[in-house]
Every structure is written in C-alpha cells, then in structure tokens.
Motif scaffolding. Structure first.
Motif, PDB file in Angstrom:
ATOM      1  N   CYS A 618     -16.754 -13.856   7.904  1.00 52.10           N
ATOM      2  CA  CYS A 618     -15.519 -13.231   8.738  1.00 52.10           C
ATOM      3  C   CYS A 618     -14.895 -14.391   9.424  1.00 52.10           C
ATOM      4  N   TYR A 621     -10.292 -15.871   6.978  1.00 49.28           N
ATOM      5  CA  TYR A 621      -9.428 -15.130   7.455  1.00 49.28           C
ATOM      6  C   TYR A 621      -8.165 -14.838   6.250  1.00 49.28           C
ATOM      7  N   LEU A 623      -9.053 -14.066   3.054  1.00 47.73           N
ATOM      8  CA  LEU A 623      -9.597 -13.118   2.151  1.00 47.73           C
ATOM      9  C   LEU A 623      -8.770 -11.741   2.012  1.00 47.73           C
ATOM     10  N   LEU A 644     -11.067  -9.645   9.243  1.00 49.29           N
ATOM     11  CA  LEU A 644     -10.212 -10.037   8.002  1.00 49.29           C
ATOM     12  C   LEU A 644      -9.058  -9.149   7.883  1.00 49.29           C
ATOM     13  N   LEU A 647      -7.408  -8.797   4.317  1.00 50.03           N
ATOM     14  CA  LEU A 647      -8.084  -8.037   3.270  1.00 50.03           C
ATOM     15  C   LEU A 647      -7.491  -7.004   3.050  1.00 50.03           C
TER      16      LEU A 647
END
Length: 819
Positions: A618, A621, A623, A644, A647
């Motif tokens: 987590c 950031y 991702l 996230l 994402l």
C-alpha cells in the motif's frame, strides 16, 4: 507564449516525462521550501529545452554517424536519471501528504506547511546532489552538440496520432507477384524421389516466409502429403527442443520424460510409414553437426517426404545440405507498384485526382522489389497527400544509408514516426524475434513507463494507448498474427531496427548468452523453454538502474530460481517501474521490502502461491496495474488497499478472496477483473460489496440464495457497470423456497445495457423480471436460461435484435407461451 513554453509544446517524447514533472511546479516549490538550490531546477528546464531542439536531427543522423548515436544514447541515459529524481520528489510529496492527512490533531494545511518548513533531511541532500549530477551530464552533452554538427528544428519527425512464431496461415489478398515462385517450389516438392531438403534463401524482407506459406497451403501440396508440419525455428536451433516439438505435433503426446534417443527412434519408425512435409521457417543454424543430428530420424523416410527450410543465410542451406536451393526473385516494378498502392491508398487504387504517380514509381524503384519495404513506405505515404511530401521522401538522404542490413525504407519510415511512437516502438525490442504479443498487455507496459502522453480530449490513458498501437499497426510496424488474430508480431527486420534505436537500454536475454554492457540497461526481458532454468541473477547484479523486469512466457512454460534470490536482488532495483514474477511457484509470500520500490507502476504476481500481500504494498502509490490472476491461495488484500489511488487495473480472476477491503469505491479510476463472486452468509462477502467495484469483462455471481434482502442486490449497482460484458447468475440447485425473494433479487440485479452475454441458472422465481423485455438487453448476443423450473412465464424477446444464441433448458413455462 514564451520561448520556454514553445519548447515544451513540441517536446520530444523521451523528454516529455521529465517536462511533465517540471511543468507542475511542485519540484521548484519543493526546492524553495526546503532551502535547496532552486537554480538547479530552472537550469534543468532550460537545458532540456536546449537539447530537445536538436533531437530530431540526432535521430536522423544516428544511423550514419556513430558519434551522434553515442551522444544520443548518453543523452537518453541522463534523461532517465532526471526522471528518477523528479519522480522521487513527487512520490515524497504525496507520501507526506497522506501522512499528514492521517494525523487528526491539526489541519492538513498546517501539517503540509510544517513539512516544507522543516530543515533539510538526508533525502533532500541526496536529491540535490543527484540533481547536480544530472545537470552536469546534460551541460556536457549540450556543449558537444555543435561539434557533432547537430542542427535545430530538423524537419521530418513531427506528427500526431489522428516475433509470435510464424504460422502456416497466409493472407493472400496482400501478396503480389509470387505465383511463378510458388509453382516452381511446388513442382520441386512433388518430385517422386528419396527424402530431401529444399531451401528458400534470400535477404530479409524479400518474402521468404510468405512464399513458404503459399506453398504450404497450395491444394496440390495438401493432397500430396499425408502430414504437413510448420515450425518457426528462429535463432534457437536446439535439436532436443525441435525434436520434441515435432514429436508432440505428430504423436499428440505431452510426455516430457523422453530423451533424444527415444524420441528420434519413435520418429524414425513413424517417418518410414507416412509421407510428410515439414517446414522449418527462419533458420539461422549453419552447424553441419547439429543438422546431421536433427535429420537422423527422417533420412529413411517415405519416398517423396520433404523438409522445406527458409533462411537469410546461404551457409544454412549448404550445411543442411539442401538438394535444391531456391532464391526468390525481387518483385518486378509493376508488381511492386501494385503492392505499394495497396498500402498507400488502402482502397487498392490511386484516387482520380492523383497527380504524382511518377514520384511514387520512383519510390517503388528505391524499394528494390522488397515486399516489406514496399509495405512500410506505402503505409507511410498513406498519411501524406501533397506532392511536396512525396518528393521529400523520394529525395531523402536515408535511401543511401546502409546499417546492419536494416532496409533504408524501414529507417525512413522510423524517421517519420511521431516522437511519441518512436519510444513506444523502441520498447518493443524487449520482444524476441517471432514473439507474439497482445495489444492490451503492451499498452499497460507503455503506461507504466509514462510513454502515453495525456490527451487534450476526455480520452482515458488506455484509449490514448490504443490509438498509439493502432497507429503502429497502420504504419506496418506491427501486423496481426496469421495464427491468432488476438495477437500481433513484428517482422524480424523491424525487430532489428527496434534493437538498434533502443541501444543499450533494452536487453533481452534469450537462451544464448551474449556479451553485453549492462551498466546502462533499463529494461530486461527473458524467454526460456520448459526444460531450462533461466540464470539471470549474475546479470541482475550489474544492472543498478533497472526499470523493467519482464519474463516472457511461451507455451513451453518457465523455470525460476529461488524466491529469496529474486527478492533480495530485485528489491535493490529502486528504479523499477515494471516487475513481473508471473508463474513463479517458488514464491509463497511477498516480503515487506517490496514497499521500497516506490517507482513501481506495474506488478504481476499471477499464478504465484501467495496467501496475502504485505501491508507495504500500500506504499506503492504510483502503482497502476496489479495482476493476481490465478493466485488461488490468496485470501485477502491489505486493509489500506484504497490508498493506491493511481491503480487502474486489478486482475483478481480465479482468486478466492474471503473479503474485499473497504473504501475501494473511492478508487475512481480502478477497473477490477473478477471471474466469480461467491455470495457469503455473512457481511464479509455480502453482494453489496460489488457496488464499490468498477467491474470489467465477465463475472459469475453464485450462491445467490444467500442474498437475504433485495436491497442488498440493488446496492451491487450492476446497472452502472458499463464495462461488464458477460454475467452469470446462479442459485444453489437444491434451493426452492421463497420464490418471491428470488424474483426480487433478480429484479434488483438489472445489468447495464452494454451487456453482451447473460446466463441465469437454477433461478427459483415464477417469472422473470421486467427488464428482460425492455432496452436493458438491447445489445445481448447470447442468452442462457438453465434449470429455471419454477418459471411459468417469460416476457417477449422480440425486441432483442442483436441476439445470436439462445439456450433454454428445463424451464417450466407452458408450451407455446414464449414468443
């Protein structure tokens, strides 16, 4: 608009990422507030604008001047370093903001101000030091550009977006002038003599594979041989591997225990009974000993049996040895013109007002009858309609360049690519020759490296990536696989071109080791076969600034080294943007150290045997893509998963989570791929949890008898899931009570009208909901109703104009009621 702003507006693609960071102003504010030397940021911006002005000319001259090429590669290396520094500043700011928001005692504004006003930390000092190093490198490179004769504003590369193994299949529509060649080879194959080898030899881009495909699919050949096999060999002429492939195709066997002696004895027995044709496409091996070992089981084959080889190298044909060596002719000027027009005009004929055929025919002559050159130049000129543009291409100096057998026509087509497409194309050098790749997967990789420039319209970044991809297809840099239209390939000469322009930054380690300077490598891929273990660890120790770690799985599978070694080394690669550990069955858990990979934007852990992800995930950031496909032991995601915020894709297909984290509804850009969702009897897997997920693809929702209240089903919010294309609703087969509840639940599970396929199984209601008969199912193509035995009434399906398939089994309505 200022001079600096003009420079930004026309920034080359590989400088764009750094400029996007600088344009926000957060880096300058960071330096100002932390008491660092803000002049460094301003100088970096000016220096990037300065070198940007000559990049087009450097791209143009790199093929003929090795000093320019070396300068360009050094520049790209410095820009990579700048991106890393600027990304780390952005990450640190975002991290501090989240930490400030988590502290309740003071306002967020005061906490952020407190962070900025604090004294410089060791992180700040390191950032300032690295910024100085980047600037020194750029200043040195900028000072050399005049001595290299690089000119500003070189015209030609501006524009904007408006090897799977070869197979035996062929698209005959796009082929010209090969009938005579085909007939000659067919007659050679029909000669009723002893087993022999025939070779087709010619330079790259001549159409050897296409010719072999035409022969292979000729009706005379189909009737001549008992069995035909097509095998793409490429660089790896491994006798055991090729023998296994042939054995599997002939015997339909997956027996991996067979050694070479056993396999060849079985093949010898088979070849003495069947007349066969084996095509070995794209062969590079000229080792007589290896050929002798490979051909041993076929020498005594049925009279008339043949092996057909295609190769660029005459030495291969001599090593086989070949009974016949055929050299295809280059296309005639007229056939070349016909092929060129198919790509230059797309409707296969020039427009009525076309007035520069003379230039076009001169361009065709420069392509020297090579089909690949004619296709790419034709695709390039499809976008250029003026006489001046055609004439500029005809008169280009690039036609005189000769580099490593790369066709001048391909260099010219690359030169005219928009800069953002050049970077995307160069990244594809990670793919081995003849490698098959998917569009969606490649777009995700481009996205992870910020190759996709933000669109001025409201298009998503994925839509921008799709435009880039289709543009490369339309320019003939990618082509659809003849064996699987869902995948694409690059011609091996285009692969050579991608290798050249990517330089030392992309390194694909294949079965054969090669000497290579890895210090500047940023992207690493590797491809292995099922019976070899990939030994990448030594190379990984030399790569300090790795951004891509990408295993390329083929149908033979893959072997990994130990888990500890993987993570010990990879977690030291702090610059990683793409990390794939797919199919690594040695991985049982992910260490907390993965949280150190702060640049990571793409993480693939598919098919790994992990039960959970560490909390440190987590902290990633940045991702964008997380793949957990078939992580069947995975039971939960971290509680802070909603942090996230960047994402965009979460692949949970064939996982069996016991709980979906809360607050996932706040992840507005996230698309979730699920295959199934089991409705639980407790709150942990309540169906209303689906309401927080932006679902994509296909979904089975089962154990629906556990939905106690219809309002829970309504909160699943399926009506808003516009990316769901397929839904299956399933109740327990043995549940037959409370039909009204089941009707209420199905009524509340109304899907979005984009739905293409719908299946309802073991539904216990007495009638279907009203949305079955309205516009909700207006786009439905396939409808399945199975074992809905209590249903005695169906709505009319007459409005379902798009319906192509209807399956009804054990539904209890009165006969003749349905219409």
């Amino acid at each position: 608009m200022s001079g600096a702003d003009v420079g930004i507006a026309f920034m080359s693609a590989f400088l764009q990422v750094a400029f996007d960071r600088l344009a926000t102003g957060e880096t300058l504010r960071y330096f100002q507030k932390r008491g660092l030397n803000e002049t460094l940021v301003k100088k970096l911006k000016i220096m990037l604008i300065s070198v940007n002005s000559v990049i087009d000319d450097a791209e143009y001259k790199q093929f003929s001047d090795p000093n320019v090429r070396a300068w360009l590669l050094e520049l790209k290396d410095a820009v990579y370093d700048a991106e890393d520094v600027l990304d780390e500043i952005s990450y640190e700011l975002y991290k501090r903001k989240l930490e400030a928001e988590a502290e309740p005692q003071t306002s967020v504004t005061s906490k952020v101000r407190k962070f900025f006003n604090a004294s410089a930390t060791s992180f700040d000092q390191e950032i300032e030091s690295r910024m100085k190093q980047v600037l020194e490198s750029l200043e040195f490179l900028e000072s050399r550009r005049i001595g290299l004769g690089l000119n500003e504003g070189k015209d030609g590369a501006v524009g904007s977006v408006t090897k799977l193994p070869t197979t035996s299949l062929v698209d005959e529509v796009g082929i010209c002038g090969r009938d005579k060649d085909k007939d000659i080879i067919v007659r050679q194959l029909q000669n009723d003599c002893h087993f022999s080898v025939i070779s087709i030899v010619g330079m790259g881009g001549l159409g050897k594979t296409t010719l072999a495909q035409l022969v292979y699919n000729d009706k005379r050949i189909k009737s001549e041989f008992d069995l035909r096999l097509w095998i793409c060999v490429s660089d790896d002429f491994d006798v055991l591997r090729l023998t296994k492939i042939i054995f599997k195709k002939i015997m339909a066997s997956n027996d991996e225990a067979e050694d070479l002696d056993a396999l060849q004895n079985k093949l010898k027995d088979w070849s003495s009974k069947k007349k066969f044709l084996i095509v070995l496409d794209d062969v590079w091996c000229d080792d007589y000993v290896l050929w002798e070992a490979f051909l041993a089981p076929f020498i005594g084959g049925v009279v008339g049996s043949r092996i057909l080889v295609t190769s660029r190298n005459e030495k291969v044909a001599l090593a086989v040895p070949s009974d016949e060596i055929y050299h295809p002719n280059h296309l005639s000027d007229e056939d070349g013109w016909l092929l060129f027009t198919k790509y230059a005009f797309r409707n296969y004929c020039p427009p009525t007002n076309f007035n520069h055929e003379e230039i076009g025919r001169k361009i065709v002559k420069k392509c020297k009858g090579l089909p690949l050159a004619l296709k790419t130049i034709g695709s390039l000129l499809y976008r250029k309609s003026s006489w001046e543009e055609w004439n500029n291409i005809l008169r280009s100096e690039i036609w005189n360049i000769s580099y490593n057998n790369i066709l001048p026509a391909l260099i010219l087509s690359y030169h005219y690519l928009p800069s953002h497409l050049k970077r995307c194309f160069a990244y594809c050098s990670l793919f081995p020759k003849d490698y098959e790749f998917g569009k969606k997967e490649l777009i995700l990789l481009w996205m992870a490296h910020n190759f996709l420039q933000a669109s001025q319209s409201n298009k998503s970044i994925e839509e921008v990536g799709n435009e880039y991809f289709q543009e490369l297809v339309s320019r003939s840099f990618f082509q659809k696989s003849s064996g699987n239209e869902a995948y694409f390939v690059m011609h091996d000469i285009l692969n050579d071109l991608a290798n050249f322009v990517s330089g030392e930054f992309c390194f694909k380690q294949e079965v054969k080791e090669v000497a290579y300077n890895l210090e500047k490598t940023r992207h690493l891929s590797f491809l292995c076969h099922e019976y070899r273990e990939y030994k990448w660890s030594e190379n990984l120790q030399k790569i300090k600034k790795l951004q891509t770690f990408l295993p390329l799985l083929n149908k033979w599978g893959f072997k990994w080294t130990s888990r500890d070694l993987i993570f010990d080394q990879l977690c030291k690669c702090k610059c990683l943007r793409v990390l794939s550990l797919t199919s690594n069955d040695t991985i049982r858990e992910i260490p907390n150290s993965i949280g150190n990979l702060i640049h990571l934007q793409y993480l693939d852990l598919s098919y790994c045997k992990i039960k959970r992800l560490p909390k440190s995930v987590c902290l990633l950031y940045n991702l964008q893509t997380l793949k957990l496909l078939e992580c069947m032991l995975l039971v939960e995601l971290p509680a802070d998963f909603h942090k996230l915020k960047n994402l965009r894709l979460l692949d949970l297909r064939f996982t069996f989570l016991k709980k979906i984290p809360s607050n996932m509804g706040t992840m507005k850009n996230l698309l979730v791929r699920l295959v199934s969702f089991k409705v639980g009897k407790c709150n942990e897997l309540n169906i209303k949890q689906l309401g927080e997920l932006n679902l994509q693809g296909a979904l089975l929702i089962y154990e629906l008898q556990n939905v106690v209240h219809g309002m829970d089903a309504l909160q699943a919010n399926l009506k808003e899931k516009k990316y769901l294309e397929e839904l299956r609703f399933r109740w327990n087969e043995d549940t037959n009570d409370d039909s009204q509840n089941k009707k209420d639940v199905l009524e509340k599970l109304q899907p979005h009208q984009n739905l293409k396929k719908l299946s309802v199984e073991y539904y216990g209601g007495t009638r279907f909901p009203d949305w079955f008969g309205d516009n909700t199912l207006s786009n439905i193509a396939e409808l399945r109703l199975k074992s809905c035995k209590y249903c005695f009434e169906l709505p009319s399906f007459g409005i379902l104009a798009s319906l192509r398939s209807l399956f009804i089994k054990k539904v209890g309505w009165h006969c003749g009621y349905w219409c």
